[in-house]
Write a protein that holds these residues in place. Structure first.
Motif, PDB file in Angstrom:
ATOM      1  N   GLY A 214       7.916   2.186   2.580  1.00  0.00           N
ATOM      2  CA  GLY A 214       7.819   0.750   2.340  1.00  0.00           C
ATOM      3  C   GLY A 214       9.153   0.059   2.520  1.00  0.00           C
ATOM      4  O   GLY A 214       9.222  -1.042   3.101  1.00  0.00           O
ATOM      5  N   ALA A 215      10.226   0.667   2.031  1.00  0.00           N
ATOM      6  CA  ALA A 215      11.560   0.090   2.204  1.00  0.00           C
ATOM      7  C   ALA A 215      11.956   0.063   3.675  1.00  0.00           C
ATOM      8  O   ALA A 215      12.559  -0.908   4.163  1.00  0.00           O
ATOM      9  CB  ALA A 215      12.586   0.876   1.388  1.00  0.00           C
ATOM     10  N   ALA A 216      11.620   1.124   4.398  1.00  0.00           N
ATOM     11  CA  ALA A 216      11.938   1.162   5.828  1.00  0.00           C
ATOM     12  C   ALA A 216      11.183   0.071   6.586  1.00  0.00           C
ATOM     13  O   ALA A 216      11.735  -0.582   7.482  1.00  0.00           O
ATOM     14  CB  ALA A 216      11.608   2.538   6.402  1.00  0.00           C
ATOM     15  N   ALA A 217       9.914  -0.151   6.235  1.00  0.00           N
ATOM     16  CA  ALA A 217       9.137  -1.201   6.887  1.00  0.00           C
ATOM     17  C   ALA A 217       9.707  -2.584   6.573  1.00  0.00           C
ATOM     18  O   ALA A 217       9.671  -3.489   7.415  1.00  0.00           O
ATOM     19  CB  ALA A 217       7.676  -1.127   6.439  1.00  0.00           C
ATOM     20  N   THR A 218      10.251  -2.766   5.372  1.00  0.00           N
ATOM     21  CA  THR A 218      10.891  -4.038   5.030  1.00  0.00           C
ATOM     22  C   THR A 218      12.120  -4.276   5.881  1.00  0.00           C
ATOM     23  O   THR A 218      12.368  -5.394   6.355  1.00  0.00           O
ATOM     24  CB  THR A 218      11.259  -4.050   3.536  1.00  0.00           C
ATOM     25  N   VAL A 219      12.910  -3.228   6.084  1.00  0.00           N
ATOM     26  CA  VAL A 219      14.092  -3.348   6.953  1.00  0.00           C
ATOM     27  C   VAL A 219      13.665  -3.690   8.381  1.00  0.00           C
ATOM     28  O   VAL A 219      14.294  -4.518   9.065  1.00  0.00           O
ATOM     29  CB  VAL A 219      14.917  -2.050   6.920  1.00  0.00           C
ATOM     30  N   VAL A 220      12.586  -3.068   8.848  1.00  0.00           N
ATOM     31  CA  VAL A 220      12.082  -3.361  10.190  1.00  0.00           C
ATOM     32  C   VAL A 220      11.660  -4.826  10.299  1.00  0.00           C
ATOM     33  O   VAL A 220      11.881  -5.471  11.329  1.00  0.00           O
ATOM     34  CB  VAL A 220      10.912  -2.419  10.534  1.00  0.00           C
TER      35      VAL A 220
ATOM     36  N   MET B 165       0.824  -1.202   0.000  1.00  0.00           N
ATOM     37  CA  MET B 165       0.000   0.000   0.000  1.00  0.00           C
ATOM     38  C   MET B 165       0.859   1.254   0.000  1.00  0.00           C
ATOM     39  O   MET B 165       0.530   2.250  -0.656  1.00  0.00           O
ATOM     40  CB  MET B 165      -0.928  -0.018   1.217  1.00  0.00           C
ATOM     41  N   ALA B 166       1.971   1.224   0.738  1.00  0.00           N
ATOM     42  CA  ALA B 166       2.870   2.383   0.764  1.00  0.00           C
ATOM     43  C   ALA B 166       3.474   2.631  -0.616  1.00  0.00           C
ATOM     44  O   ALA B 166       3.566   3.775  -1.067  1.00  0.00           O
ATOM     45  CB  ALA B 166       3.960   2.174   1.803  1.00  0.00           C
ATOM     46  N   CYS B 167       3.890   1.543  -1.284  1.00  0.00           N
ATOM     47  CA  CYS B 167       4.460   1.715  -2.621  1.00  0.00           C
ATOM     48  C   CYS B 167       3.410   2.217  -3.603  1.00  0.00           C
ATOM     49  O   CYS B 167       3.673   3.110  -4.420  1.00  0.00           O
ATOM     50  CB  CYS B 167       5.057   0.397  -3.102  1.00  0.00           C
ATOM     51  N   GLY B 168       2.209   1.652  -3.535  1.00  0.00           N
ATOM     52  CA  GLY B 168       1.142   2.103  -4.426  1.00  0.00           C
ATOM     53  C   GLY B 168       0.679   3.511  -4.130  1.00  0.00           C
ATOM     54  O   GLY B 168       0.158   4.201  -5.018  1.00  0.00           O
ATOM     55  N   GLY B 169       0.849   3.958  -2.906  1.00  0.00           N
ATOM     56  CA  GLY B 169       0.452   5.307  -2.531  1.00  0.00           C
ATOM     57  C   GLY B 169       1.524   6.344  -2.743  1.00  0.00           C
ATOM     58  O   GLY B 169       1.373   7.492  -2.304  1.00  0.00           O
ATOM     59  N   GLY B 170       2.633   5.961  -3.387  1.00  0.00           N
ATOM     60  CA  GLY B 170       3.698   6.921  -3.664  1.00  0.00           C
ATOM     61  C   GLY B 170       4.637   7.150  -2.508  1.00  0.00           C
ATOM     62  O   GLY B 170       5.276   8.210  -2.434  1.00  0.00           O
ATOM     63  N   LEU B 171       4.758   6.173  -1.590  1.00  0.00           N
ATOM     64  CA  LEU B 171       5.656   6.296  -0.439  1.00  0.00           C
ATOM     65  C   LEU B 171       6.624   5.115  -0.396  1.00  0.00           C
ATOM     66  O   LEU B 171       6.640   4.332   0.552  1.00  0.00           O
ATOM     67  CB  LEU B 171       4.845   6.360   0.866  1.00  0.00           C
ATOM     68  N   PRO B 172       7.451   4.955  -1.414  1.00  0.00           N
ATOM     69  CA  PRO B 172       8.333   3.780  -1.466  1.00  0.00           C
ATOM     70  C   PRO B 172       9.401   3.779  -0.377  1.00  0.00           C
ATOM     71  O   PRO B 172       9.834   2.707   0.051  1.00  0.00           O
ATOM     72  CB  PRO B 172       8.957   3.868  -2.864  1.00  0.00           C
ATOM     73  N   LEU B 173       9.833   4.950   0.070  1.00  0.00           N
ATOM     74  CA  LEU B 173      10.844   4.987   1.130  1.00  0.00           C
ATOM     75  C   LEU B 173      10.295   4.416   2.434  1.00  0.00           C
ATOM     76  O   LEU B 173      10.997   3.702   3.160  1.00  0.00           O
ATOM     77  CB  LEU B 173      11.338   6.420   1.338  1.00  0.00           C
TER      78      LEU B 173
END
Length: 254
Positions: free
Chosen positions: A134-140, A124-132
């Motif tokens: 989304g990447a931070a949540a992946t690291v978490v 949802m973050a990537c689709g909403g234009g917030l890829p950074l």
């Protein structure tokens, strides 16, 4: 000609179908695949394909919500992408609920269900234009799933109670069952479950065979803070024990 005029906007790389939207779907694919690969390597019920589809699907829902409703631009209608986002969050609970199950009073699958929920948020973050974000949540995710267990093991002061399964085959009518249970309790283990699989006598057998010994299988679920290997070593020397096996069995919320 009229059909071509109506179909042309559907394949136009304009607003909502441009390079940015394809890039956001690509980022969601990458991040969701990383999370799913970690779950796949851990041999969890929801692995690479499930997490990847959840992440990309969530990103696509956000793209449709933000750019797919051209009718919302008409007078008197206000576009609200958050409505579709709210339905994604509630709908993903069906997948997460299917991954949670109870076995012997222990809940399993909670971490995997939470990972599905997180992957949905990353998409949802990537689709909403917030890829950074989304990447931070992946690291978490990797920090929590891979790093926290190491940290908690190092912080543990008291030894953690281990759960093992003691499997053995023994000769019945020799009093071995009571002796085995007594041995386990003397070694500091608590017997949480007992399963016995006794072999039935063959059909048409001689009635004089009924009084003879039969072989039975026994599975004991033990819980204790020590090592169960001394129990196995001692049982191998007992008369009437045909075979002994030990298997680690640790219930978790993974």
């Amino acid at each position: 000609m009229r059909i071509a005029e109506y179909a042309a906007p559907l394949f136009s790389p304009g607003s909502g179908q441009g390079t940015r939207q394809f890039a956001e779907l690509g980022i969601a694919l990458l991040l969701a695949s990383l999370i799913g690969l970690e779950r796949e390597l851990q041999q969890k019920s929801a692995g690479l394909r499930t997490h990847t589809l959840v992440g990309v699907g969530s990103a696509l829902f956000m793209e449709v919500s933000a750019h797919g409703f051209g009718v919302a631009e008409l007078a008197g209608i206000r576009q609200d992408p958050s409505r579709v986002a709210a339905q994604i969050v509630s709908g993903i609970g069906f997948i997460g609920g299917g991954l949670i199950f109870v076995r012997r009073d222990a809940v399993r699958g909670l971490t995997t269900a939470a990972t599905i929920w997180l992957t949905c948020a990353v998409g949802m973050a990537c689709g909403g234009g917030l890829p950074l974000l989304g990447a931070a949540a992946t690291v978490v995710h990797f920090l929590v799933v891979r790093g926290f267990p190491v940290m908690t093991r190092r912080m543990a002061v008291a030894p953690v109670a281990e759960q093992v399964e003691l499997r053995l085959s023994y000769r019945t009518r020799s009093g071995l069952l009571g002796r085995v249970l007594e041995l386990c309790t003397k070694r500091g283990f608590r017997v949480t479950d007992v399963q016995i699989d006794a072999e039935s006598p063959p059909r048409g057998g001689d009635s004089r065979e009924k009084g003879k010994h039969k072989e039975a299988g026994l599975v004991l679920s033990l819980e204790g803070k020590g090592s169960a290997h001394p129990i196995v070593e001692e049982l191998t020397d007992w008369d009437g024990i045909r075979g002994v096996g030990l298997r680690a069995h640790r219930d978790s919320t993974e």
